[in-house]
Design a protein around this motif. Structure first.
Motif, PDB file in Angstrom:
ATOM      1  N   GLU A   1       0.860  -1.179   0.000  1.00 20.94           N
ATOM      2  CA  GLU A   1       0.000   0.000   0.000  1.00 20.94           C
ATOM      3  C   GLU A   1       0.902   1.236   0.000  1.00 20.94           C
ATOM      4  O   GLU A   1       1.846   1.330   0.789  1.00 20.94           O
ATOM      5  CB  GLU A   1      -0.876   0.020   1.250  1.00 20.94           C
ATOM      6  CG  GLU A   1      -1.816  -1.171   1.389  1.00 20.94           C
ATOM      7  CD  GLU A   1      -3.200  -0.897   0.838  1.00 20.94           C
ATOM      8  OE1 GLU A   1      -3.432   0.227   0.315  1.00 20.94           O
ATOM      9  OE2 GLU A   1      -4.044  -1.810   0.923  1.00 20.94           O
ATOM     10  N   VAL A   2       0.613   2.161  -0.882  1.00 23.57           N
ATOM     11  CA  VAL A   2       1.406   3.387  -0.939  1.00 23.57           C
ATOM     12  C   VAL A   2       1.018   4.286   0.228  1.00 23.57           C
ATOM     13  O   VAL A   2      -0.163   4.522   0.487  1.00 23.57           O
ATOM     14  CB  VAL A   2       1.199   4.113  -2.277  1.00 23.57           C
ATOM     15  CG1 VAL A   2       1.912   5.463  -2.281  1.00 23.57           C
ATOM     16  CG2 VAL A   2       1.704   3.252  -3.429  1.00 23.57           C
ATOM     17  N   SER A   3       2.024   4.768   0.932  1.00 27.29           N
ATOM     18  CA  SER A   3       1.813   5.655   2.077  1.00 27.29           C
ATOM     19  C   SER A   3       2.511   6.980   1.828  1.00 27.29           C
ATOM     20  O   SER A   3       3.328   7.120   0.912  1.00 27.29           O
ATOM     21  CB  SER A   3       2.369   5.008   3.347  1.00 27.29           C
ATOM     22  OG  SER A   3       3.791   4.864   3.233  1.00 27.29           O
TER      23      SER A   3
ATOM     24  N   PHE B   1      -1.233   1.097  -4.849  1.00 32.02           N
ATOM     25  CA  PHE B   1      -0.228   0.082  -4.560  1.00 32.02           C
ATOM     26  C   PHE B   1       1.033   0.295  -5.393  1.00 32.02           C
ATOM     27  O   PHE B   1       1.028   0.974  -6.413  1.00 32.02           O
ATOM     28  CB  PHE B   1      -0.747  -1.330  -4.910  1.00 32.02           C
ATOM     29  CG  PHE B   1      -2.069  -1.693  -4.318  1.00 32.02           C
ATOM     30  CD1 PHE B   1      -2.201  -1.947  -2.961  1.00 32.02           C
ATOM     31  CD2 PHE B   1      -3.200  -1.810  -5.125  1.00 32.02           C
ATOM     32  CE1 PHE B   1      -3.413  -2.308  -2.419  1.00 32.02           C
ATOM     33  CE2 PHE B   1      -4.418  -2.167  -4.590  1.00 32.02           C
ATOM     34  CZ  PHE B   1      -4.531  -2.419  -3.231  1.00 32.02           C
ATOM     35  N   VAL B   2       2.101  -0.365  -4.963  1.00 34.26           N
ATOM     36  CA  VAL B   2       3.227  -0.722  -5.828  1.00 34.26           C
ATOM     37  C   VAL B   2       3.448  -2.218  -5.652  1.00 34.26           C
ATOM     38  O   VAL B   2       3.003  -2.809  -4.660  1.00 34.26           O
ATOM     39  CB  VAL B   2       4.531   0.048  -5.486  1.00 34.26           C
ATOM     40  CG1 VAL B   2       4.346   1.539  -5.677  1.00 34.26           C
ATOM     41  CG2 VAL B   2       5.004  -0.278  -4.081  1.00 34.26           C
ATOM     42  N   ALA B   3       4.130  -2.830  -6.617  1.00 35.13           N
ATOM     43  CA  ALA B   3       4.352  -4.279  -6.558  1.00 35.13           C
ATOM     44  C   ALA B   3       5.786  -4.601  -6.957  1.00 35.13           C
ATOM     45  O   ALA B   3       6.283  -4.108  -7.969  1.00 35.13           O
ATOM     46  CB  ALA B   3       3.384  -5.019  -7.486  1.00 35.13           C
TER      47      ALA B   3
ATOM     48  N   GLN C   1      -2.484 -10.715   0.215  1.00 32.61           N
ATOM     49  CA  GLN C   1      -2.510  -9.703   1.274  1.00 32.61           C
ATOM     50  C   GLN C   1      -1.507  -8.606   0.940  1.00 32.61           C
ATOM     51  O   GLN C   1      -0.342  -8.892   0.629  1.00 32.61           O
ATOM     52  CB  GLN C   1      -2.144 -10.351   2.606  1.00 32.61           C
ATOM     53  CG  GLN C   1      -2.383  -9.455   3.811  1.00 32.61           C
ATOM     54  CD  GLN C   1      -3.853  -9.256   4.125  1.00 32.61           C
ATOM     55  OE1 GLN C   1      -4.660 -10.142   3.891  1.00 32.61           O
ATOM     56  NE2 GLN C   1      -4.196  -8.092   4.639  1.00 32.61           N
ATOM     57  N   SER C   2      -1.957  -7.348   1.007  1.00 34.82           N
ATOM     58  CA  SER C   2      -1.005  -6.267   0.773  1.00 34.82           C
ATOM     59  C   SER C   2      -0.137  -6.069   2.010  1.00 34.82           C
ATOM     60  O   SER C   2      -0.520  -6.381   3.131  1.00 34.82           O
ATOM     61  CB  SER C   2      -1.755  -4.969   0.440  1.00 34.82           C
ATOM     62  OG  SER C   2      -2.519  -4.534   1.534  1.00 34.82           O
TER      63      SER C   2
END
Length: 355
Positions: A88-90, A126-128, A351-352
């Motif tokens: 998750e991008v924060s 998101f990033v992956a 799950q992220s």
């Protein structure tokens, strides 16, 4: 069926790729190219943020794609090492990417994704598998100087996607295989995937591994030090020679593999010598990963844009085919990999992670 709309964003050195997916189906895939003059005028990579973001929004509008997504997923940057997975991008991630030590255009992926996602109600971001995924074994981290540990900067997203694809095609689990994956592009990364973890990988950006179309790879250390202190080059020029102006570009004046192969086809002996040397060093690095896996290698996978070229693939097969079967997956699968990783989280299949 519950349809999920996903926007994938992948900033590169000379382009920004975007893709819109509806579940597994691509609705739009495009590559927005940038001229060197455009990027140079913007100065630093953070200075390109507004320019690239607006181009993404304009391209979506031009193709009739509304800003209505369940998730926006960006290519991960080089801020700090993480384990593989979807993150998750924060706000902290955004800050870190804009102040990364190893700055690359990919650092803007999560930033652009975050800025677009925050404008859409209920949209996740998101990033992956960013390029600094670090699952190295302890031995791989140790170099000959304690103040310079080995780090990996590699094509984690594409490599893991290809490794998982190969496993599915074999009716097996990625976690049950030992694979050597080689990404052949502007940079070349080679990793030993041991039961679902890349326990060794080179730094494909700034100086470890084979040379590539535009990167120098491993260099003679004492000679490099003397060059740094020769007074002929600034620190910025030296870093540029290693990361952007080395390899085929330094030897042959171009980083375009197709151009070089055409020169070879018309009898350019020098071009053939340099490309054959690059293949030689790639093969050597692949074989070295065989030692990392103690010779227990299920397959060697070749991917990336240069994997389209039989001149390269056939010569690599000849040099490393003794070690394990060689499978070829030309091109980059990064846009699909980004979208499918985000989709798996939205569906609850994955799950992220928290950054």
């Amino acid at each position: 069926m519950n349809y999920m709309r996903i926007l994938a964003i992948n900033p590169g050195s000379t382009s920004t790729k975007i893709a819109v997916y509806e579940n597994e189906r691509p609705l739009l895939v495009c590559d927005i190219e940038h001229t060197p003059q455009q990027l140079h005028a913007l100065g630093s990579i953070p200075g390109q943020l507004d320019f690239r973001r607006q181009l993404v929004v304009d391209e979506l509008q031009k193709n009739g794609q509304p800003l209505d997504f369940d998730a926006v997923v960006g290519r991960g940057g080089l801020a700090r090492p993480v384990e593989s997975g979807v993150y998750e991008v924060s706000e902290q991630m955004v800050y870190d990417e804009l102040h990364a030590e190893h700055m690359h255009a990919c650092d803007l992926g999560c930033v652009i994704a975050h800025e677009i996602a925050t404008e859409i109600k209920g949209c996740r971001c998101f990033v992956a598998d960013p390029g600094v995924v670090d699952e190295l074994c302890d031995e791989a981290r140790v170099s000959g100087l304690p103040m310079l540990p080995n780090i990996c900067i590699w094509h984690a997203l594409n490599q893991r996607a290809i490794a998982q694809r190969y496993a599915r095609e074999q009716g097996k689990r990625y976690e049950d295989l030992n694979l050597i994956v080689c990404h052949l592009g502007g940079g070349i990364s080679i990793a030993a995937h041991c039961h679902g973890r890349a326990i060794d990988a080179n730094n494909a950006l700034d100086g470890r591994g084979p040379f590539s179309p535009e990167r120098s790879g491993t260099l003679p250390a004492a000679g490099l030090i003397r060059l740094c202190f020769s007074g002929k080059y600034t620190e910025e020029q030296m870093i540029s020679m290693v990361t952007r102006q080395g390899g085929l570009l330094a030897h042959l004046g171009t980083n375009d593999m197709r151009t070089v192969l055409r020169r070879i086809a018309t009898g350019d002996v020098h071009a053939a010598k340099i490309v054959d040397a690059m293949i030689f060093h790639i093969a050597k690095a692949i074989a070295a990963e065989g030692a990392v896996l103690c010779g227990e290698v299920d397959a060697i996978l070749l991917t990336g844009g240069i994997a389209y070229e039989d001149y390269v693939v056939s010569r690599l097969r000849k040099r490393v085919g003794y070690l394990a079967p060689v499978a070829v997956y030309p091109g980059q699968n990064e846009m699909q990999a980004l979208a499918l990783n985000a989709l798996a989280v939205l569906r609850g299949e994955k799950q992220s992670r928290k950054y």
